[in-house]
Design a protein around this motif. Structure first.
Motif: not given
Length: 173
Positions: A73-97
């Protein structure tokens, strides 16, 4: 700035002077991005420090070990948040970060799992089921049962494939 306020005033628009400024683009965050000027005079979008801190606070909230939720359940709720966050910041050039944040999140999830297993025999059984050798699993069991339970952050083995199977998104920018 005053001329912009006057111009927008004629258009019946209000300017929030606390958030607005006339400054070089590289010195101000915009929509949670900052611009970095590279050595070859090209600019790159980066994630603003405040946006990183907000994301870390949210991940800390979702992965609190006293939440009373299963790891799935924790991973599922985290995945929803992270998918949106990573989708928004996908254009950022911070692969290492992004890779560092992924490691930090997985480490928090491993500590969450160890907290739920609670006892040494359970830790041993579950680590063996996830592919650790008997020797390595016994070392983790001894660490936790020997008073190391208060150091869950440091004493976590590395079964990343398990979290991938639960649906934790990996950063790919």
């Amino acid at each position: 700035m005053r001329s912009l306020v006057m111009l927008f005033g004629r258009l019946h628009l209000r300017v929030n002077e606390a958030k607005s400024a006339v400054a070089p683009a590289a010195s101000r965050p915009f929509l949670s991005f900052t611009l970095s000027i590279r050595h070859d005079a090209k600019t790159e979008p980066l994630v603003a420090p405040k946006a990183l801190q907000t994301m870390k606070d949210r991940v800390r909230q979702l992965t609190r070990r006293t939440r009373g939720r299963s790891l799935a359940e924790v991973v599922q709720s985290l995945a929803v948040y992270l998918n949106g966050w990573l989708g928004y910041f996908r254009v950022a050039r911070t692969k290492k970060r992004f890779q560092e944040m992924d490691g930090w999140i997985r480490h928090r999830l491993r500590a969450y799992q160890l907290k739920q297993w609670k006892r040494g025999p359970t830790v041993f059984r579950e680590l063996r089921a996830r592919g650790l050798s008997a020797t390595a699993a016994a070392e983790w069991q001894a660490t936790l049962s020997g008073g190391g339970g208060t150091r869950l952050w440091r004493s976590t083995p590395n079964p990343n494939a398990f979290f991938d199977g639960l649906g934790l998104p990996a950063p790919r920018p």
